[in-house]
Every structure is written in structure tokens, then in C-alpha cells.
Motif scaffolding. Structure first.
Motif, mmCIF file in Angstrom:
data_model
loop_
_atom_site.group_PDB
_atom_site.id
_atom_site.type_symbol
_atom_site.label_atom_id
_atom_site.label_comp_id
_atom_site.label_asym_id
_atom_site.label_seq_id
_atom_site.Cartn_x
_atom_site.Cartn_y
_atom_site.Cartn_z
ATOM 1 N N TYR A 1 93.994 -37.445 37.604
ATOM 2 C CA TYR A 1 94.113 -38.323 38.196
ATOM 3 C C TYR A 1 93.274 -39.265 39.430
ATOM 4 C CZ TYR A 1 96.399 -41.429 41.854
ATOM 5 O OH TYR A 1 96.312 -42.576 42.677
ATOM 6 N N ILE B 1 89.536 -39.887 37.193
ATOM 7 C CA ILE B 1 89.854 -41.215 36.749
ATOM 8 C C ILE B 1 89.382 -42.103 37.053
ATOM 9 C CG2 ILE B 1 91.369 -42.407 34.989
ATOM 10 C CD1 ILE B 1 92.109 -40.405 33.599
ATOM 11 N N ASN B 2 90.934 -41.909 38.541
ATOM 12 C CA ASN B 2 89.997 -42.996 39.129
ATOM 13 C C ASN B 2 88.956 -43.055 40.294
ATOM 14 O OD1 ASN B 2 92.798 -44.954 39.917
ATOM 15 N ND2 ASN B 2 93.295 -42.472 39.871
ATOM 16 N N THR C 1 86.876 -44.424 37.375
ATOM 17 C CA THR C 1 86.332 -46.226 37.416
ATOM 18 C C THR C 1 86.663 -47.084 38.020
ATOM 19 O OG1 THR C 1 88.174 -45.217 35.810
ATOM 20 C CG2 THR C 1 88.490 -47.658 36.677
ATOM 21 N N PHE C 2 86.984 -46.629 39.245
ATOM 22 C CA PHE C 2 86.720 -47.154 41.024
ATOM 23 C C PHE C 2 85.824 -47.078 41.650
ATOM 24 C CE2 PHE C 2 91.121 -47.186 38.981
ATOM 25 C CZ PHE C 2 91.534 -48.698 38.508
ATOM 26 N N ARG D 1 85.116 -43.440 44.819
ATOM 27 C CA ARG D 1 85.499 -42.432 45.133
ATOM 28 C C ARG D 1 86.923 -42.293 46.102
ATOM 29 N NH1 ARG D 1 82.659 -38.541 42.131
ATOM 30 N NH2 ARG D 1 83.381 -36.660 44.039
ATOM 31 N N ASP E 1 88.499 -44.244 46.304
ATOM 32 C CA ASP E 1 89.957 -45.062 45.823
ATOM 33 C C ASP E 1 90.947 -43.733 45.815
ATOM 34 O OD1 ASP E 1 89.003 -47.914 46.034
ATOM 35 O OD2 ASP E 1 87.901 -47.717 44.476
ATOM 36 N N VAL E 2 90.753 -42.302 46.048
ATOM 37 C CA VAL E 2 91.288 -41.108 45.545
ATOM 38 C C VAL E 2 91.088 -40.677 47.560
ATOM 39 C CG1 VAL E 2 91.259 -39.417 44.791
ATOM 40 C CG2 VAL E 2 90.066 -41.481 43.767
ATOM 41 N N GLY F 1 97.657 -41.431 47.786
ATOM 42 C CA GLY F 1 98.300 -41.713 46.114
ATOM 43 C C GLY F 1 98.566 -40.649 45.689
#
Length: 281
Positions: free
Chosen positions: A83, A86-87, A90-91, A93, A95-96, A100
Motif C-alpha cells: 500500500y 503504490i501510493n 503514484t502520488f 511520498r 501522502d503515505v 492511512g
């Protein structure tokens, strides 16, 4: 309508049985301590195995600790890493986050608890270190998907209540790493028991002072030095207390010696005829 084999069981009874089953499995293990210290977050777990870790890194600022069945919490750890990767790819670092990941684990464990015949016998902690102590986050997630936002310390598995009580007696904000490690080991040790040797404990930190990846596993000579520093701190703390206790006794002895050496300075007793009786005669 046919009655299922074994009779009818209400949903409430089924959930109680699953919860009791999971709690018993988690309590059979040894407790894990997660706590804040001056420069980050500390993880401590009794663990004689060198291959099967209870404490791991999930992402740059995020650590993971678990108790219970190894195969079950290992699958959760790997799901969290996928998880995060990927996040982050894709977006961004940033954002992790620990929040979450805690929500992800809560959803997975809650679904398993309600829909599967057997619930997971695990309890986990997700911790994220911030730029300042007030930004640190520690989340405890139980076998049924409940999430608890812990403040300062979290204890999971084994005799968690007893360990947590002993830890809170020693914990204070801003402890240096050696003192924090000493407090964690003292809490994990039964009263009157011996602390586990260095080779049978697993220790790691999320150090906010490190660049990029904050997770650092402490082993070998580095861990031994920390334990030695903690012992020296204990000696230093006991020495002033002993000196304070000795000081009043020394003062009493000095006062007694002065009294023995001092001359008798009591005023002379006046003759009876010189005493003013206040009668006015």
C-alpha cells in the motif's frame, strides 16, 4: 427449516466467542512496548528469534510492531508495504501516513473478524515519527479492527495491562534514548525477575534526526552501549538520592558534637527573695 448441526448461536454469542478466542491467542505471547523518547519513537520486544521480527519498517517515517501469530501479522505487514509503495509512487511520498495505514489495517482486520470463521490472533501498532515530538503518531489496532490513538506509549500482547502500568510509572516526556530503553525493559520484566539478555531482545527506533529513512534497528555493540549508558544513568540517579539521605544524618551528628563541646550557658537561678511575685508588696 432445518436446524444447523450443533444448534443455533446468536450473532452476539458468535462475536463473543471469536473475541475470546483472539484474546487468548494474543495473551500467550510476550508484550511489545512502543514509546516516544526525546528524538523519536522507540520499539522494544522480547524476541529470541533472529529471523522472525516483531518490529519492522513500513515506509520512510513509519514503523510497525505486532504480537500474535507470525504468519497472520506478517501478511498484514506485507500488505502495508505494498500500500505504501503504490501510493508513494503514484502520488507523493508525503501522502503515505501512519493514519492511512492504521485505517487500512482496521478495515482488513474488521472484515476478517466479522466475515471469517476464525479471527486473526494479532494486535499491531503503527507509529509515524514527525518533525517535532508533538507531530508523532502512535496507533494501536486490535484484532476486531478497533483503532486507538495512543499518547506517548502503547503496549500490546501478553500481560499488556501490567506492563503498561509499570511503564507509566517510569515514563516521562523527553526521555533520552538510554533512559527510555531502560524504562521499557524494566516494564517488560516481571517484578523480581531478570531482564532478558541482549541477544533475546529486539530494539528499533524511528529517529527524527536521520535523513530520509528514519527507521533504525539497534543490535550488537550499539545496543550494548545503550544498555551500559542506561546503567550509568541509574547509578547517577541513585547517588544524589543517597547523598541527600546521608546529609541530614551528618547534620544531626555535627549538631550533637557541637552541643557536647559547648560550655554550659544556662542563666543562673535567682534566689527566692529576688523573684518578683507580681503581688505589688
Amino acid at each position: 427449516m432445518s436446524i444447523p448441526f450443533g444448534g443455533y448461536a446468536s450473532p452476539e454469542q458468535i462475536m463473543r466467542d471469536r473475541a475470546e478466542y483472539a484474546r487468548k491467542g494474543i495473551a500467550r505471547g510476550r508484550s511489545v512496548v512502543v514509546m516516544q523518547y526525546a528524538d523519536g519513537i522507540l520499539f522494544v520486544a522480547p524476541n529470541p528469534s533472529k529471523a522472525l521480527h516483531k518490529i519492522s519498517e513500513i515506509y520512510d517515517r513509519i514503523g510497525f510492531a505486532a504480537v500474535g501469530r507470525y504468519n497472520e501479522f506478517e501478511s498484514l505487514r506485507l500488505a502495508g508495504i505494498r500500500y505504501a509503495d503504490i501510493n508513494g509512487y503514484t502520488f507523493n511520498r508525503s501522502d503515505v501516513t501512519g493514519r492511512g495505514l492504521a485505517n487500512l489495517y482496521a478495515q482488513q482486520l474488521g472484515m476478517i473478524f466479522t466475515e471469517s470463521i476464525k479471527s486473526f490472533e494479532v494486535e499491531i501498532v503503527v507509529a509515524e515519527v514527525g518533525d517535532a515530538p508533538e507531530d508523532d503518531q502512535i496507533y494501536r489496532i486490535t484484532f476486531d479492527g478497533s483503532v486507538f490513538d495512543e499518547q506517548g506509549v502503547a503496549v500490546i500482547g501478553g500481560q499488556a495491562e501490567a506492563v503498561g502500568g509499570r511503564l507509566k510509572e517510569r515514563y516521562s516526556e523527553g526521555l533520552p534514548l538510554p533512559q527510555a530503553l531502560d524504562a521499557a525493559l524494566a516494564a517488560l520484566t516481571e517484578p523480581g525477575g531478570e531482564r532478558p539478555p541482549v541477544t533475546q531482545i529486539e530494539v528499533a527506533v524511528l529517529d527524527r534526526g536521520r535523513e530520509h529513512r528514519k527507521f533504525l534497528r539497534l543490535t550488537g555493540p550499539r545496543l550494548e552501549k545503550l544498555l551500559e549508558a542506561a546503567k550509568e544513568g541509574q547509578k547517577g540517579a541513585r547517588r544524589p538520592a543517597a547523598e541527600e539521605a546521608e546529609a541530614p544524618a551528618e547534620q544531626d551528628q555535627a549538631g550533637q558534637a557541637q552541643a557536647e563541646q559547648a560550655p554550659d550557658t544556662a542563666p543562673p537561678i535567682a534566689p527566692e527573695g529576688d523573684i518578683d511575685t507580681g503581688s505589688g508588696e
